[in-house]
Design a protein around this motif. Structure first.
Motif, PDB file in Angstrom:
ATOM      1  N   THR A  69       3.521   8.228  -0.718  1.00  0.00           N
ATOM      2  CA  THR A  69       4.098   7.911   0.594  1.00  0.00           C
ATOM      3  C   THR A  69       5.105   6.782   0.528  1.00  0.00           C
ATOM      4  O   THR A  69       5.831   6.556   1.500  1.00  0.00           O
ATOM      5  N   GLY A  70       5.130   6.049  -0.592  1.00  0.00           N
ATOM      6  CA  GLY A  70       6.043   4.925  -0.707  1.00  0.00           C
ATOM      7  C   GLY A  70       5.548   3.670   0.011  1.00  0.00           C
ATOM      8  O   GLY A  70       6.257   2.673   0.083  1.00  0.00           O
ATOM      9  N   VAL A  71       4.338   3.710   0.555  1.00  0.00           N
ATOM     10  CA  VAL A  71       3.814   2.588   1.337  1.00  0.00           C
ATOM     11  C   VAL A  71       2.907   1.723   0.453  1.00  0.00           C
ATOM     12  O   VAL A  71       2.161   2.237  -0.386  1.00  0.00           O
ATOM     13  N   HIS A  72       2.975   0.410   0.656  1.00  0.00           N
ATOM     14  CA  HIS A  72       2.203  -0.515  -0.192  1.00  0.00           C
ATOM     15  C   HIS A  72       0.795  -0.697   0.348  1.00  0.00           C
ATOM     16  O   HIS A  72       0.526  -1.635   1.096  1.00  0.00           O
ATOM     17  N   VAL A  73      -0.106   0.190  -0.027  1.00  0.00           N
ATOM     18  CA  VAL A  73      -1.445   0.191   0.569  1.00  0.00           C
ATOM     19  C   VAL A  73      -2.592   0.441  -0.414  1.00  0.00           C
ATOM     20  O   VAL A  73      -3.738   0.461   0.011  1.00  0.00           O
ATOM     21  N   LEU A  74      -2.314   0.630  -1.712  1.00  0.00           N
ATOM     22  CA  LEU A  74      -3.415   1.025  -2.605  1.00  0.00           C
ATOM     23  C   LEU A  74      -4.549   0.002  -2.616  1.00  0.00           C
ATOM     24  O   LEU A  74      -5.715   0.355  -2.783  1.00  0.00           O
ATOM     25  N   ALA A  75      -4.223  -1.273  -2.388  1.00  0.00           N
ATOM     26  CA  ALA A  75      -5.265  -2.309  -2.386  1.00  0.00           C
ATOM     27  C   ALA A  75      -6.297  -2.067  -1.297  1.00  0.00           C
ATOM     28  O   ALA A  75      -7.403  -2.590  -1.350  1.00  0.00           O
ATOM     29  N   ARG A  76      -5.933  -1.273  -0.294  1.00  0.00           N
ATOM     30  CA  ARG A  76      -6.855  -1.055   0.824  1.00  0.00           C
ATOM     31  C   ARG A  76      -7.692   0.213   0.663  1.00  0.00           C
ATOM     32  O   ARG A  76      -8.389   0.630   1.582  1.00  0.00           O
ATOM     33  N   GLY A  77      -7.609   0.858  -0.501  1.00  0.00           N
ATOM     34  CA  GLY A  77      -8.345   2.107  -0.713  1.00  0.00           C
ATOM     35  C   GLY A  77      -9.806   1.876  -1.070  1.00  0.00           C
ATOM     36  O   GLY A  77     -10.236   0.746  -1.323  1.00  0.00           O
ATOM     37  N   ILE A  78     -10.537   2.973  -1.100  1.00  0.00           N
ATOM     38  CA  ILE A  78     -11.954   2.909  -1.455  1.00  0.00           C
ATOM     39  C   ILE A  78     -12.098   2.952  -2.973  1.00  0.00           C
ATOM     40  O   ILE A  78     -11.532   3.816  -3.641  1.00  0.00           O
ATOM     41  N   VAL A  79     -12.861   1.999  -3.517  1.00  0.00           N
ATOM     42  CA  VAL A  79     -13.092   1.913  -4.957  1.00  0.00           C
ATOM     43  C   VAL A  79     -14.339   2.728  -5.280  1.00  0.00           C
ATOM     44  O   VAL A  79     -15.284   2.774  -4.499  1.00  0.00           O
TER      45      VAL A  79
END
Lengths: 131, 876
Positions: A69-79
């Motif tokens: 998506t080009g959005v900076h959000v991976l840090a907010r994903g489920i581990v």
């Protein structure tokens, strides 16, 4: 791809596999600032890095940008885990990435950049290439 | 022409044997021609054949059976049938827009419209059929169409659009032919905004598939949908009106003003190439072939609708596919032969189920017919059995074809039970399950896959889901009507169908709920150590988070539970496409004071948020960055708002109309009840979101019957509906209770919600859950009533206590975060710069409000993983 390295270990000296390219270690937070099994974003220069602390205390760092998506959000994903691989799922469309390699496990065409990361006396440091 | 019509013995080849390799030219790239090519690709492992396909059409093979879905928004790409890479395979070439104009049998060459010549060792005619247009005066006028190709559909669409520009009343379209395709065309016209008329020469609709009784029910159902049906008549003439419309005069003298005319009066085989080169032709047209698909020239073959086999031209795709498989086998030296094919049909026409199988019209001498007609529910079912009532011969189902998958495979087999019970509506009989089928019975008639092929594949390849069966056997990849049967076969083979939540747990959500409740498990770590493996994932973690929340283990962001939450629950907001969030404060029952409206407006203005009214009678504030969320909530909480749980699998809203307080029709105070219910169930975590509605009278302005829980006021109290749904798969709610008082109503809803939370699957809405309670002949609604009202399971007291605990301990999640510095720290944009906005997020202004600037995406097309539908729903 020269920036790729195995991120698992966190000794006081740069781990084996740290790229020969010029770069710097930047302190971003205290180890205890990180919640186990969750990520946090860090800003280093204009680079956004997602840092994860897994249940076993290991640290991983990926580019925070979700390549779908080009959005900076991976840090907010489920581990979590898939087989042996520690993973994070993008919070947008849930594609899963291997924290060790940055490889997307749902789409072999896609890999995100990973960064060396270490715990130095309770401070989390991320290596980024200079220039 | 009679010289062409040779008797069948003309097909006895004496001199030449059939070719088994070399250059294969296929004329036509329709469904059957393509099927032949793919069968060869699969089986011609020695590369005996060099395949060249010549097609006059501008596009490659597509699903003509699903043609009408084009009007529902399916694209030409979605209808494409060609397997990826098919014509990139060496030795396989497709030439579009290139018709074959002649065959030179002596030289073994074909000539094309591009003046090219292709030599062949074997030639296959797969030219299909052409629509039959009866010789009606005026049939060539502009405004007359056929219904066969995507190009035809484009032309019809354009004409309908043009008709819309003429200033007349309701626009109308005429369909000539009331068969299967004609009804499809009528449906298409309706979708285009035209009132359809259907003219059928026969005494009933779908005369080939449906008998008189079924035809009567079918006509009633179709007319309910606004289609005018004219039977036992024909169109005598068509003429053009001055205003651009058309006048159709029927044989009975009636005149119809219409905007366009669609001919769908059957098809004729396209056999001209064969006629031109003196191949034998069937009595009523079609290239004459033997049971190996060989024509009167042993180097030329014909398959599909252009072929006449066994004296018959087949107009369905299943026989065509069977012929393609036979020919592929023959071309590779096999001895397969075409012995006829299943001509069963099941389709949904304008939402009306119609199915016909075997000897549907009871043409077998002495055949007995057993019928069940329900004029109230508008359904008709017939089973045809042999004169001694021992063998199933065929049947017809109209209005409700749910029994089709179980009945069709029984054709030609022993009658397994009382025929009336077999076709009686659900609940009155056991019906025919997959277990009753003999091993060699055909389960998937589109691809001719038998039960034992499927059960063998399940066992040998260790298949565990329907997707696996589809991949290995192709069963279920045609019309899809056998998919329920595939699921049953999986279950009967001992495969627990889809019950494993993910790779970490072999259990269902309901089982995990029971473990956690009975064993007093309060953490994910404890649960996964006792009942699972690994470290969890985005599937199981949110499920366990929801279970623990339902069992009341504190605030969802406390301790280890925080890490389990789905990414939206983790920040108590709903992520949007640019990584910002939406904030939705609760507005119970949709009632809001002017002061609160102003407060929302001020918050939106001060934080630069986009505002939109939602379907659930509240206000969505979009574009909040993660680090802004606590400050936004603080302002909202100070103004008296709390979280609306728009981010959670939780109660969303209880929608209401203004009710008897204001409305002159209202009979009860729907607003007060809606507020009471919303405050009672706010914050409860469930397998999926829950929506409710309360209408103050039977006019139903709150649309309660499309909600999980719907309440409609009556003169004497309330009616309770459950299991309704809008969205992806709309469903009207079922009436559970009638005329009850408020206390009974609330108690029953308490139990309904708690029972759902305990027993439903992950991401199963109440609609699917209520339906799942109907299994093995059990009436799910009656069962639900017995559990919730009569306490048949003896758990009512437990359910009541669980809800009482929920109501007592509810706290606003936003306020709880604001009161706790530790939780607040999670709302940082960057761990090393907590208040710095993400520099990549940008907005532009549109209609006076902010909207996200699209970001460049490096990956061309995301490959979506199974389960993405559910994932998308989270995002909304």
């Amino acid at each position: 791809m020269t920036r790729r390295a195995d991120m698992a270990a966190s000794p006081a000296t740069p781990p084996p596999g740290t790229p020969a390219t010029a770069g710097v270690w930047t302190a971003v937070c205290r180890y205890t600032d990180l919640v186990p099994e969750r990520g946090a974003a860090a800003l280093i220069g204009d680079m956004q890095v997602a840092i994860f602390r897994t249940f076993d205390g290991r640290l991983y760092a990926l580019d925070n940008r979700d390549p779908f998506t080009g959005v900076h959000v991976l840090a907010r994903g489920i581990v979590g885990s898939r087989g042996e691989a520690p993973t994070v799922a993008s919070p947008l469309h849930k594609q899963v990435f291997d924290l060790r390699t940055g490889a997307c496990l749902d789409d072999p065409r896609v890999t995100v950049i990973i960064y060396p990361v270490r715990d130095r006396d309770g401070t989390v440091e991320v290596w980024t290439p200079s220039g | 022409m009679s010289a062409h019509r040779l008797p069948e013995r003309a097909l006895e080849h004496t001199s030449m044997s059939e070719p088994t390799g070399g250059r294969l030219v296929v004329v036509g790239n329709g469904m059957v021609g393509q099927r032949l090519v793919e069968a060869l690709r699969e089986h011609d492992t020695d590369r005996r054949w060099q395949v060249t396909v010549l097609s006059e059409e501008p596009r490659r093979a597509y699903d003509r059976v699903a043609l009408s879905s084009y009007f529902d928004g399916a694209t030409a790409t979605e209808l494409d049938l060609v397997e990826p890479g098919c014509y990139e395979t060496p030795g396989y070439a497709l030439h579009l827009d290139e018709a074959v104009t002649g065959i030179d049998r002596a030289a073994r060459t074909v000539t094309t419209s591009r003046h090219r010549v292709f030599g062949y060792d074997a030639l296959v005619l797969a030219t299909g059929s052409a629509p039959f247009v009866p010789p009606v005066p005026g049939r060539d006028l502009p405004g007359c169409f056929v219904y066969r190709t995507l190009e035809d559909l484009d032309a019809i669409r354009a004409a309908a659009k043009q008709a819309a520009t003429r200033t007349r009343g309701r626009r109308a379209g005429l369909v000539i032919g009331g068969g299967l395709l004609g009804l499809e065309a009528a449906r298409a016209l309706r979708l285009l905004g035209l009132s359809p008329h259907v003219v059928e020469l026969g005494p009933r609709l779908m005369p080939l598939q449906v008998d008189e009784g079924g035809g009567a029910v079918l006509r009633a159902l179709i007319e309910d949908l606004g289609v005018t049906v004219h039977l036992s008549t024909s169109v005598a003439a068509l003429s053009r009106e001055h205003d651009g419309g058309m006048l159709a005069t029927l044989a009975d003298g009636a005149e119809l003003d219409v905007d366009l005319v669609v001919f769908s009066a059957g098809v004729r085989p396209r056999d001209q190439l064969a006629r031109d080169t003196d191949l034998a032709i069937g009595q009523r047209g079609g290239v004459l072939v033997d049971d190996g698909c060989v024509t009167s020239d042993s180097a030329i073959f014909a398959v599909g609708e252009c072929a006449c086999v066994g004296g018959r031209v087949h107009g369905l795709v299943a026989p065509g596919y069977a012929m393609a498989e036979v020919l592929a086998d023959r071309l590779l030296g096999g001895t397969a032969s075409f012995t006829g094919a299943d001509t069963s049909t099941k389709l949904k026409l304008m939402g009306v189920d119609v199915a016909s199988f075997g000897d549907a019209l009871a043409a077998t001498p002495g055949a007995l017919e057993v019928t069940v007609t329900n004029p109230v529910r508008r359904s008709y079912a017939k089973l045809v059995v042999s004169d001694d009532a021992t063998t199933v011969l065929g049947g017809v189902l109209v209005g409700d074809a749910s029994k089709y998958a179980g009945l069709r495979p029984l054709v030609g087999r022993a009658l397994p039970g009382d025929p009336v019970a077999m076709i009686a509506p659900v609940g009155d009989g056991a019906g025919a399950g997959a277990g009753a089928l003999p091993a060699d019975a055909q389960v998937c008639s589109c691809h001719a896959v038998t039960k034992d092929t499927i059960t063998a594949a399940i066992a040998d390849r260790d298949l565990s889901d329907v997707a696996g069966i589809k991949a290995c056997t192709r069963a279920g990849t045609g019309c899809g009507s056998c998919v329920p049967l595939l699921r049953t076969l999986l279950a009967e083979s001992g495969v627990a169908v889809g019950t494993a939540l993910c790779e970490h747990f072999d259990h269902t959500r309901a089982e995990l709920f029971a473990f956690a409740r009975v064993e007093g498990i309060a953490t994910f770590t404890d649960l996964i150590q006792r009942h699972g493996r690994g470290r969890g994932c985005d599937l199981c973690k949110p499920v366990v988070a929801s279970i623990l929340a339902s069992l009341d283990h504190g605030h969802i962001l406390d301790g280890e539970q925080a890490a389990l939450q789905d990414s939206n629950d983790h920040v108590l907001a709903n992520i949007q496409r640019n990584g910002t969030y939406s904030v939705v404060p609760r507005v119970p029952g949709g009632e809001i004071t002017p002061a609160k409206l102003i407060a929302i407006g001020e918050v939106a203005r001060d934080f630069g948020l986009y505002t939109k009214i939602t379907g659930g009678q509240r206000i969505d504030l979009l574009g909040a960055r993660i680090e802004q969320l606590p400050a936004i909530w603080r302002r909202l909480v100070e103004a008296g708002f709390e979280s609306g749980h728009a981010y959670g699998k939780a109660l969303r809203t209880v929608k209401s109309c203004v009710g008897s307080t204001w409305c002159r029709y209202g009979v009860q105070d729907s607003v007060s009840l809606a507020i009471e219910l919303e405050l009672r169930y706010r914050g409860i975590r469930s397998p999926h979101k829950i929506k409710a509605g309360v209408s103050g009278c039977a006019r139903e302005c709150a649309e309660a019957q499309s909600k999980d829980i719907g309440v409609i006021a009556t003169e004497h109290g309330w009616n309770l509906y459950v299991g309704g749904n809008g969205g992806f798969r709309p469903r009207h709610a079922d009436l559970l209770l009638t005329d009850v008082d408020t206390a009974t109503l609330v108690r029953t809803i308490d139990r309904f919600i708690m029972f759902y939370i305990r027993t439903a699957d992950r991401l199963q809405r109440t609609a699917g859950w209520v339906e799942s309670l109907s299994a093995g002949g059990v009436d799910g609604l009656a069962y639900l009533r017995s559990v919730l009202v009569d306490d048949a399971l003896g758990i009512a007291a437990e359910l009541d206590a669980a809800m009482a605990r929920h109501v007592e301990r509810y706290q606003d999640e936003w306020a709880a975060v604001l009161a706790d510095p530790q939780r607040l720290r999670r709302f940082a944009s960057f761990v090393n710069a907590p208040d710095l906005p993400d520099p990549s997020v940008a907005f532009v202004t549109e209609r006076g409000q902010p909207r996200p600037v699209p970001l460049p995406v490096p990956v061309p097309a995301p490959v979506r993983r199974a389960g993405t539908v559910a994932a998308l729903e989270v995002i909304r």
